[in-house]
Design a protein around this motif. Structure first.
Motif, PDB file in Angstrom:
ATOM      1  N   ILE A   1       0.860  -1.182   0.000  1.00 36.08           N
ATOM      2  CA  ILE A   1       0.000   0.000   0.000  1.00 36.08           C
ATOM      3  C   ILE A   1       0.896   1.231   0.000  1.00 36.08           C
ATOM      4  CG2 ILE A   1      -1.754   1.297   1.270  1.00 36.08           C
ATOM      5  CD1 ILE A   1      -2.529  -1.376   2.640  1.00 36.08           C
ATOM      6  N   PRO A   2       0.709   2.156  -0.928  1.00 37.26           N
ATOM      7  CA  PRO A   2       1.499   3.398  -0.912  1.00 37.26           C
ATOM      8  C   PRO A   2       1.318   4.156   0.397  1.00 37.26           C
ATOM      9  CG  PRO A   2       0.364   3.151  -3.008  1.00 37.26           C
ATOM     10  CD  PRO A   2      -0.180   2.099  -2.095  1.00 37.26           C
ATOM     11  N   ARG A   3       2.338   4.934   0.783  1.00 39.67           N
ATOM     12  CA  ARG A   3       2.292   5.669   2.050  1.00 39.67           C
ATOM     13  C   ARG A   3       1.381   6.887   1.976  1.00 39.67           C
ATOM     14  NH1 ARG A   3       6.822   5.549   5.345  1.00 39.67           N
ATOM     15  NH2 ARG A   3       5.765   7.146   6.592  1.00 39.67           N
ATOM     16  N   PHE A   4       1.183   7.438   0.785  1.00 35.17           N
ATOM     17  CA  PHE A   4       0.413   8.671   0.670  1.00 35.17           C
ATOM     18  C   PHE A   4      -1.079   8.422   0.850  1.00 35.17           C
ATOM     19  CE2 PHE A   4       4.329   9.616  -1.623  1.00 35.17           C
ATOM     20  CZ  PHE A   4       4.682  10.835  -1.054  1.00 35.17           C
ATOM     21  N   ARG A   5      -1.756   9.388   1.537  1.00 31.52           N
ATOM     22  CA  ARG A   5      -3.201   9.312   1.744  1.00 31.52           C
ATOM     23  C   ARG A   5      -3.816  10.694   1.517  1.00 31.52           C
ATOM     24  NH1 ARG A   5      -1.196   5.040   2.761  1.00 31.52           N
ATOM     25  NH2 ARG A   5      -1.625   3.590   4.463  1.00 31.52           N
ATOM     26  N   ILE A   6      -5.075  10.680   1.157  1.00 31.41           N
ATOM     27  CA  ILE A   6      -5.849  11.912   1.120  1.00 31.41           C
ATOM     28  C   ILE A   6      -7.148  11.669   1.867  1.00 31.41           C
ATOM     29  CG2 ILE A   6      -6.911  11.388  -1.138  1.00 31.41           C
ATOM     30  CD1 ILE A   6      -6.848  14.465  -1.655  1.00 31.41           C
ATOM     31  N   LYS A   7      -7.511  12.615   2.715  1.00 31.08           N
ATOM     32  CA  LYS A   7      -8.743  12.491   3.500  1.00 31.08           C
ATOM     33  C   LYS A   7      -9.946  12.918   2.658  1.00 31.08           C
ATOM     34  CE  LYS A   7      -6.728  13.065   8.118  1.00 31.08           C
ATOM     35  NZ  LYS A   7      -7.223  11.773   8.661  1.00 31.08           N
ATOM     36  N   ILE A   8     -11.086  12.342   2.970  1.00 30.70           N
ATOM     37  CA  ILE A   8     -12.309  12.634   2.224  1.00 30.70           C
ATOM     38  C   ILE A   8     -12.648  14.128   2.277  1.00 30.70           C
ATOM     39  CG2 ILE A   8     -14.807  12.231   2.142  1.00 30.70           C
ATOM     40  CD1 ILE A   8     -12.968   9.914   1.116  1.00 30.70           C
ATOM     41  N   GLU A   9     -12.427  14.758   3.430  1.00 30.10           N
ATOM     42  CA  GLU A   9     -12.764  16.174   3.531  1.00 30.10           C
ATOM     43  C   GLU A   9     -11.891  17.051   2.634  1.00 30.10           C
ATOM     44  OE1 GLU A   9     -10.759  15.236   7.636  1.00 30.10           O
ATOM     45  OE2 GLU A   9     -12.094  14.219   6.215  1.00 30.10           O
TER      46      GLU A   9
ATOM     47  N   PRO B   1       0.759   7.028   7.720  1.00 35.72           N
ATOM     48  CA  PRO B   1       0.520   7.586   6.386  1.00 35.72           C
ATOM     49  C   PRO B   1       1.069   9.007   6.239  1.00 35.72           C
ATOM     50  CG  PRO B   1      -1.466   7.749   7.693  1.00 35.72           C
ATOM     51  CD  PRO B   1      -0.482   6.972   8.516  1.00 35.72           C
ATOM     52  N   ILE B   2       1.299   9.403   5.014  1.00 38.50           N
ATOM     53  CA  ILE B   2       1.684  10.776   4.702  1.00 38.50           C
ATOM     54  C   ILE B   2       0.493  11.433   4.016  1.00 38.50           C
ATOM     55  CG2 ILE B   2       3.257  12.260   3.398  1.00 38.50           C
ATOM     56  CD1 ILE B   2       5.302   9.945   3.522  1.00 38.50           C
ATOM     57  N   TYR B   3      -0.122  12.409   4.674  1.00 41.12           N
ATOM     58  CA  TYR B   3      -1.320  13.034   4.125  1.00 41.12           C
ATOM     59  C   TYR B   3      -0.952  14.162   3.163  1.00 41.12           C
ATOM     60  CZ  TYR B   3      -3.991  10.363   7.504  1.00 41.12           C
ATOM     61  OH  TYR B   3      -4.557   9.331   8.220  1.00 41.12           O
ATOM     62  N   ILE B   4      -1.689  14.225   2.064  1.00 43.23           N
ATOM     63  CA  ILE B   4      -1.435  15.255   1.061  1.00 43.23           C
ATOM     64  C   ILE B   4      -2.723  16.021   0.764  1.00 43.23           C
ATOM     65  CG2 ILE B   4       0.485  14.009  -0.001  1.00 43.23           C
ATOM     66  CD1 ILE B   4      -1.406  13.029  -2.171  1.00 43.23           C
ATOM     67  N   ASP B   5      -2.567  17.207   0.174  1.00 41.22           N
ATOM     68  CA  ASP B   5      -3.737  17.991  -0.188  1.00 41.22           C
ATOM     69  C   ASP B   5      -4.189  17.636  -1.605  1.00 41.22           C
ATOM     70  OD1 ASP B   5      -1.959  19.276  -1.932  1.00 41.22           O
ATOM     71  OD2 ASP B   5      -1.735  21.031  -0.651  1.00 41.22           O
ATOM     72  N   TYR B   6      -5.281  18.259  -2.049  1.00 40.04           N
ATOM     73  CA  TYR B   6      -5.855  17.900  -3.351  1.00 40.04           C
ATOM     74  C   TYR B   6      -4.915  18.247  -4.497  1.00 40.04           C
ATOM     75  CZ  TYR B   6      -9.278  16.990  -6.991  1.00 40.04           C
ATOM     76  OH  TYR B   6      -9.924  16.461  -8.085  1.00 40.04           O
ATOM     77  N   ALA B   7      -4.158  19.324  -4.369  1.00 41.50           N
ATOM     78  CA  ALA B   7      -3.240  19.708  -5.443  1.00 41.50           C
ATOM     79  C   ALA B   7      -2.179  18.634  -5.666  1.00 41.50           C
ATOM     80  CB  ALA B   7      -2.589  21.049  -5.115  1.00 41.50           C
ATOM     81  N   LYS B   8      -1.578  18.146  -4.570  1.00 39.72           N
ATOM     82  CA  LYS B   8      -0.576  17.087  -4.713  1.00 39.72           C
ATOM     83  C   LYS B   8      -1.221  15.789  -5.194  1.00 39.72           C
ATOM     84  CE  LYS B   8       2.845  18.806  -1.424  1.00 39.72           C
ATOM     85  NZ  LYS B   8       3.600  18.534  -0.170  1.00 39.72           N
ATOM     86  N   TYR B   9      -2.422  15.523  -4.700  1.00 44.60           N
ATOM     87  CA  TYR B   9      -3.160  14.336  -5.151  1.00 44.60           C
ATOM     88  C   TYR B   9      -3.389  14.378  -6.659  1.00 44.60           C
ATOM     89  CZ  TYR B   9      -7.547  11.861  -6.213  1.00 44.60           C
ATOM     90  OH  TYR B   9      -8.520  11.092  -6.792  1.00 44.60           O
ATOM     91  N   ALA B  10      -3.827  15.539  -7.167  1.00 47.22           N
ATOM     92  CA  ALA B  10      -4.076  15.682  -8.601  1.00 47.22           C
ATOM     93  C   ALA B  10      -2.789  15.490  -9.392  1.00 47.22           C
ATOM     94  CB  ALA B  10      -4.680  17.055  -8.888  1.00 47.22           C
TER      95      ALA B  10
ATOM     96  N   HIS C   1      -0.116  13.666  -8.396  1.00 50.43           N
ATOM     97  CA  HIS C   1       0.256  12.248  -8.296  1.00 50.43           C
ATOM     98  C   HIS C   1      -0.595  11.378  -9.222  1.00 50.43           C
ATOM     99  CE1 HIS C   1       2.729  11.862  -4.393  1.00 50.43           C
ATOM    100  NE2 HIS C   1       2.812  13.119  -4.807  1.00 50.43           N
ATOM    101  N   LYS C   2      -1.852  11.730  -9.377  1.00 44.55           N
ATOM    102  CA  LYS C   2      -2.776  10.931 -10.188  1.00 44.55           C
ATOM    103  C   LYS C   2      -2.800  11.331 -11.655  1.00 44.55           C
ATOM    104  CE  LYS C   2      -5.396   8.256  -9.161  1.00 44.55           C
ATOM    105  NZ  LYS C   2      -5.276   6.799  -9.367  1.00 44.55           N
ATOM    106  N   GLY C   3      -1.991  12.327 -12.028  1.00 41.61           N
ATOM    107  CA  GLY C   3      -1.939  12.736 -13.429  1.00 41.61           C
ATOM    108  C   GLY C   3      -3.197  13.429 -13.899  1.00 41.61           C
ATOM    109  N   LYS C   4      -3.911  14.053 -12.976  1.00 41.95           N
ATOM    110  CA  LYS C   4      -5.137  14.753 -13.364  1.00 41.95           C
ATOM    111  C   LYS C   4      -4.836  16.122 -13.976  1.00 41.95           C
ATOM    112  CE  LYS C   4      -7.922  12.492  -9.776  1.00 41.95           C
ATOM    113  NZ  LYS C   4      -9.065  11.917 -10.508  1.00 41.95           N
ATOM    114  N   ILE C   5      -3.612  16.587 -13.765  1.00 42.06           N
ATOM    115  CA  ILE C   5      -3.185  17.862 -14.346  1.00 42.06           C
ATOM    116  C   ILE C   5      -2.501  17.581 -15.678  1.00 42.06           C
ATOM    117  CG2 ILE C   5      -1.765  19.912 -14.047  1.00 42.06           C
ATOM    118  CD1 ILE C   5      -1.996  19.457 -11.004  1.00 42.06           C
ATOM    119  N   LYS C   6      -3.081  18.021 -16.752  1.00 40.57           N
ATOM    120  CA  LYS C   6      -2.551  17.774 -18.082  1.00 40.57           C
ATOM    121  C   LYS C   6      -1.819  19.006 -18.600  1.00 40.57           C
ATOM    122  CE  LYS C   6      -4.675  13.790 -18.052  1.00 40.57           C
ATOM    123  NZ  LYS C   6      -3.922  12.531 -17.868  1.00 40.57           N
ATOM    124  N   LEU C   7      -0.602  18.819 -19.083  1.00 40.53           N
ATOM    125  CA  LEU C   7       0.190  19.923 -19.629  1.00 40.53           C
ATOM    126  C   LEU C   7      -0.134  20.127 -21.112  1.00 40.53           C
ATOM    127  CD1 LEU C   7       3.610  19.116 -17.943  1.00 40.53           C
ATOM    128  CD2 LEU C   7       1.853  20.728 -17.190  1.00 40.53           C
TER     129      LEU C   7
END
Length: 346
Positions: free
Chosen positions: A12-20, A329-338, A340-346
């Protein structure tokens, strides 16, 4: 069947994002979503992690846990919804990375969230027939959810590997049964970055019909009932569905509690049910019986009746437990989550 689980490993990766954190971006009610789904945070892959790297780590943990010679592995099957290549197998990379012999068969499986258990069934058949010595079955995903879609609250990352054979078993697979229909509750067309789903249709007639049909038919076939099992695991797209289906089938909350990891992990898709089994094996005692039923959209369910052996005590601490992997876990915000998940397209 004279076949079963020789070893297992999870990652399981160490990074987490909370639902809120997700709900803040989309203006949703975090408490309502978390309580409704029974999911409070989810795992996020690192920037350099994908279904292959996760599968490799899980496989290495399975090999190390029971000190298995990787050259004995003669079949590797990896189930995933997020294979990084459309044409290029994941399983060959895993084979090379873990030091398996080239004298093996390998293939990638796809059947939504039950691709991993389909891989387990393939290894069961080949090992039981004598075609192979050991088989390695993996469920690994970095599951996708479109920005703002309900899936974004649960789609997580993780993987589980099971080594299947006939000797030195930690758990015997007593029987398996599958129930399958053409029920299009969830899909992703070629070239599309995110899956689509049928909303509430994914519950009925998809999840509940298939899970209850597979589990009840297997128990009928074996002449068992819920009270004959110490533990039960059902596919975990969220916390609500497995909790409800357990009640429908007659299982108690105590029976499903050890394997219900989705509230802190999210839905690892092909690794979901298999992760619940790994968490249960982490605490199971010799003689315990486990019922596991996976579900894959599209749709089908694989049910397994499993009996734990004395050898579980010998190998249990040879690799990280699911609880250890969920810790710190290492908690991240939505910007880092996006990012990491490749949701930001260049």
């Amino acid at each position: 069947m004279n076949v079963g689980i020789v070893s297992y490993g999870a990652y399981i990766p160490r990074f987490r994002i909370k639902i809120e954190e997700i709900s803040k971006v989309w203006g949703d009610n975090a408490n309502s979503i978390a309580e409704g789904l029974m999911v409070f945070e989810k795992s996020v892959p690192d920037i350099d992690e994908d279904a292959i790297t996760i599968a490799v780590e899980a496989a290495r943990h399975a090999i190390n846990r029971a000190d298995v010679d990787p050259e004995r592995i003669e079949a590797i099957f990896t189930g995933s919804e997020s294979h990084p290549y459309a044409v290029k197998p994941t399983s060959t990379v895993v084979a090379e990375a873990v030091g398996a012999t080239p004298n093996l068969t390998a293939a990638d499986f796809q059947f939504a969230c039950k691709a991993g258990t389909a891989a387990v069934q393939a290894c069961i058949g080949m090992a039981d027939s004598g075609m192979i010595d050991l088989g390695l079955a993996i469920g690994s995903d970095v599951s996708q959810g479109a920005p703002g879609d309900a899936l974004e609250y649960t789609a997580a990352a993780g993987g589980v590997a099971y080594i299947i054979g006939k000797d030195k078993l930690i758990a015997r697979i007593e029987s398996t049964y599958s129930y399958t229909t053409d029920t299009p509750d969830f899909w992703r067309r070629e070239g599309m970055p995110y899956p689509e789903h049928g909303g509430r249709f994914t519950g009925e007639p998809a999840y509940f019909k298939h899970v209850t049909s597979a589990a009840s038919t297997l128990m009928k076939k074996m002449g068992t009932k819920p009270s004959d099992y110490n533990y039960a695991i059902f596919h975990q797209p969220n916390g609500k569905f497995p909790t409800r289906v357990a009640k429908i089938l007659g299982f108690s909350s105590e029976q499903i509690k050890p394997g219900l990891v989705v509230p802190r992990l999210g839905n690892t898709y092909s690794g979901s049910c298999m992760m619940g089994l790994a968490a249960t094996l982490d605490i199971a005692k010799p003689g315990d019986r486990i019922l596991m039923t996976a579900f894959g959209s599209g749709a089908g369910s694989d049910a397994f009746s499993i009996s734990v052996t004395d050898r579980i005590e010998e190998i249990r601490n040879g690799a990280p437990s699911v609880e250890q992997l969920l810790a710190n876990p290492i908690y991240i915000d939505y910007a880092k989550y996006a990012k990491h998940k490749g949701k930001i397209k260049l």
